[in-house]
Design an enzyme around this catalytic site. Structure first.
Site, PDB file in Angstrom:
ATOM      1  N   VAL A  90      -6.542  -2.211  -6.273  1.00 62.01           N
ATOM      2  CA  VAL A  90      -7.535  -1.131  -6.231  1.00 62.01           C
ATOM      3  C   VAL A  90      -7.857  -0.660  -7.649  1.00 62.01           C
ATOM      4  CG1 VAL A  90      -8.044   1.189  -5.347  1.00 62.01           C
ATOM      5  CG2 VAL A  90      -6.718  -0.406  -3.954  1.00 62.01           C
TER       6      VAL A  90
ATOM      7  N   GLU B  96       4.572  -5.809 -10.450  1.00 64.72           N
ATOM      8  CA  GLU B  96       4.855  -4.374 -10.516  1.00 64.72           C
ATOM      9  C   GLU B  96       6.316  -4.137 -10.882  1.00 64.72           C
ATOM     10  OE1 GLU B  96       3.155  -1.885  -7.646  1.00 64.72           O
ATOM     11  OE2 GLU B  96       1.392  -3.144  -7.320  1.00 64.72           O
TER      12      GLU B  96
ATOM     13  N   GLY C   1       0.793  -1.224   0.000  1.00 60.17           N
ATOM     14  CA  GLY C   1       0.000   0.000   0.000  1.00 60.17           C
ATOM     15  C   GLY C   1       0.821   1.268   0.000  1.00 60.17           C
ATOM     16  N   GLY C   2       2.075   1.170  -0.475  1.00 61.69           N
ATOM     17  CA  GLY C   2       2.918   2.358  -0.525  1.00 61.69           C
ATOM     18  C   GLY C   2       3.549   2.729   0.806  1.00 61.69           C
TER      19      GLY C   2
ATOM     20  N   LYS D 144      -0.716   5.346  -4.864  1.00 70.46           N
ATOM     21  CA  LYS D 144      -1.241   5.665  -6.186  1.00 70.46           C
ATOM     22  C   LYS D 144      -2.465   6.572  -6.108  1.00 70.46           C
ATOM     23  CE  LYS D 144       0.251   1.023  -7.411  1.00 70.46           C
ATOM     24  NZ  LYS D 144      -0.210  -0.357  -7.663  1.00 70.46           N
TER      25      LYS D 144
ATOM     26  N   ARG E 195      -8.773   8.114  -7.696  1.00 69.47           N
ATOM     27  CA  ARG E 195      -9.276   7.742  -6.373  1.00 69.47           C
ATOM     28  C   ARG E 195      -9.701   9.012  -5.629  1.00 69.47           C
ATOM     29  NH1 ARG E 195      -4.937   3.227  -4.137  1.00 69.47           N
ATOM     30  NH2 ARG E 195      -4.419   2.290  -6.156  1.00 69.47           N
TER      31      ARG E 195
ATOM     32  N   ARG F  44      -3.253 -10.414  -4.956  1.00 72.44           N
ATOM     33  CA  ARG F  44      -4.643 -10.042  -4.676  1.00 72.44           C
ATOM     34  C   ARG F  44      -5.170  -9.201  -5.822  1.00 72.44           C
ATOM     35  NH1 ARG F  44      -3.763  -4.733  -3.671  1.00 72.44           N
ATOM     36  NH2 ARG F  44      -1.878  -4.139  -2.537  1.00 72.44           N
TER      37      ARG F  44
ATOM     38  N   GLU G 143      17.336  -1.704  -2.198  1.00 68.51           N
ATOM     39  CA  GLU G 143      17.659  -1.761  -3.618  1.00 68.51           C
ATOM     40  C   GLU G 143      17.896  -0.354  -4.155  1.00 68.51           C
ATOM     41  OE1 GLU G 143      14.282  -3.843  -5.145  1.00 68.51           O
ATOM     42  OE2 GLU G 143      13.070  -2.034  -5.381  1.00 68.51           O
TER      43      GLU G 143
ATOM     44  N   HIS H 185       6.026   3.774 -13.064  1.00 69.97           N
ATOM     45  CA  HIS H 185       5.550   2.591 -12.353  1.00 69.97           C
ATOM     46  C   HIS H 185       4.591   1.864 -13.298  1.00 69.97           C
ATOM     47  CE1 HIS H 185       3.966   0.809  -8.342  1.00 69.97           C
ATOM     48  NE2 HIS H 185       3.552   0.055  -9.338  1.00 69.97           N
TER      49      HIS H 185
END
Length: 452
Positions: A295, A275, A164-165, A237, A338, A292, A200, A208
């Site tokens: 969103v 991703e 979730g960022g 996002k 969103r 999963r 990393e 993205h």
């Protein structure tokens, strides 16, 4: 196919799952907390079971209560939505132990891919490109410093259990590394209950790009194209679209093929997302795998015509995909924004309150996924997402214009309630976004330009 499914979630995703189940003739059971007793999904579902008080740990994260809700109502399967327990292998195992089908990948696959450091190592072994960095968990600031000095700055620290960022920190020089490591570890411990980190290289000016995959239990796997999710604030996002703009066909094919390759190597089952970071020079690198529904899945549904929840249910019931990669066709362009109950003028602080007005937009090719309605109380206990607004058109320019029009039509009001709709419109109007030349640094650049 199942006859009854328990929806182990809330908000717009619970409503989304319930609607597809109804179309398939599947009875639904809504599991809800005290705060959500008047929620849209409780009204929509065939049955509803109270889990407990508003706190997530006592309701939506309460595994014994969820299992009891499923068993007592005759549910055969559990749909976890996204967030909460959707990527918890323990929950998947408990479901299976109680004769319930978990609508998602097997627990052992989630366990491998949910651990970001392990997933990074496994995908590298499968031949997917990964960014230079640690091969596993970084034990402390000293090891992080050695690694960062070797791979080069900037670097990014990430929580192994993150999502979730959250649980990330970009570090641009060695002096920042030790305090950033301690802060990120403390945040990861508090949010995820797991303070392990990996490191990393961080790519400035990156995009993205993520790829939606579907895999059945019979060894079949396809991708449903890619999404651009580069418009982000603090790694979360805000606006997503499919297909990604200004992405050469050959590069698109390579990224999508890598996602399918990784899915098959992992033994993946269900809907998942790979991703990637896309560097300015065209190099791409795997970031993580989400086990999963995302969103932003509606943009993929809009351009392919494939109902991802329906596919999740079919796959979980043991059915084969029934189509190959050549049958997946991407048509037109779709963009999603969103809309959150947050105040952009006060650093996006959540603004809970009673909705005295909630009138979503409409019109051709506009979709609004929401659980809100006039009289609904936006509480402080959960995520502030009010609605996802998605627009489709034959090309990107028309889709963006249609989404902007839809956001302008939104009427949301209530004492103390503010939303991000206006902010999203300003982002859509930015010339860099309009030209499809934006990167993950767009939102920060806009903030700096506004502050001057």
């Amino acid at each position: 196919m199942f006859t009854t499914v328990l929806i182990a979630n809330r908000g717009e995703i619970a409503v989304r799952v319930a609607r597809t189940c109804r179309e398939l003739g599947i009875r639904t059971v809504a599991a809800y907390s005290t705060a959500d007793r008047d929620s849209a999904v409780v009204r929509l579902a065939d049955r509803a079971v109270h889990l407990g008080p508003p706190a997530a740990k006592s309701s939506y994260l309460n595994i014994p209560a969820l299992i009891e809700a499923a068993l007592s109502t005759g549910a055969e399967a559990v749909h976890p939505g996204y967030g909460f327990l959707s990527e918890d292998p323990d929950f998947a195992e408990v479901c299976e132990a109680n004769g319930l089908t978990f609508i998602g990948p097997p627990a052992h696959v989630m366990e491998r891919l949910g651990d970001k450091a392990m997933a990074r190592r496994l995908m590298a072994e499968a031949g997917l490109p990964v960014l230079p960095g640690s091969t596993g968990v970084v034990t402390g600031p000293a090891e992080a410093r050695q690694l960062a000095d070797r791979v080069g700055y900037p670097v990014i620290l990430k929580a192994v259990a993150g999502g979730g960022g959250r649980g990330m920190a970009v570090v641009r020089d060695g002096d920042q590394l030790a305090p950033a490591f301690q802060d990120t570890r403390a945040h990861a411990r508090a949010v995820f209950g797991d303070d392990r980190l990996y490191l990393e290289r961080y790519v400035d000016g990156a995009r993205h790009i993520e790829v939606q995959v579907l895999c059945d239990r019979h060894g079949n796997a396809v991708h449903l194209g890619e999404r651009d999710c580069s418009v982000q604030r603090r790694h979360q996002k805000l606006i997503e679209e499919s297909p990604a703009p200004n992405l050469p066909r050959a590069l698109r094919d390579r990224i999508c093929a890598a996602a399918v390759q990784g899915a098959l190597a992992a033994g993946y089952v269900g809907a998942g997302t790979f991703e990637f970071v896309l560097a300015p020079d065209g190099g791409f690198f795997l970031m993580e795998v989400n086990c999963r529904l995302q969103v932003e899945h509606p943009v993929t549904e809009m351009v392919t015509g494939i109902d991802l929840v329906r596919e999740q249910l079919r796959i979980a019931a043991g059915e084969p995909l029934g189509y190959g990669q050549q049958d997946v066709v991407v048509r037109g362009s779709a963009v999603e924004a969103r809309v959150n109950a947050e105040d952009p003028e006060r650093d996006f602080v959540p603004t809970p309150g009673l909705l005295s007005e909630f009138t979503p937009p409409g019109g051709p090719f506009v979709r609004v996924d929401t659980h809100a309605y006039p009289g609904w109380v936006v509480g402080p206990d959960y995520d502030s997402l009010l609605a996802k607004t998605i627009a489709w058109a034959p090309d990107r320019e028309q889709a963006v214009a249609r989404l902007d029009r839809a956001l302008a039509e939104f009427r949301i009001d209530g004492p103390g309630v503010r939303t991000t709709a206006g902010y999203l419109r300003r982002t859509l109007a930015d010339p860099r976004y309009r030209a499809g030349r934006h990167t993950t640094g767009l939102v920060a650049a806009m903030a700096e330009e506004t502050a001057v």
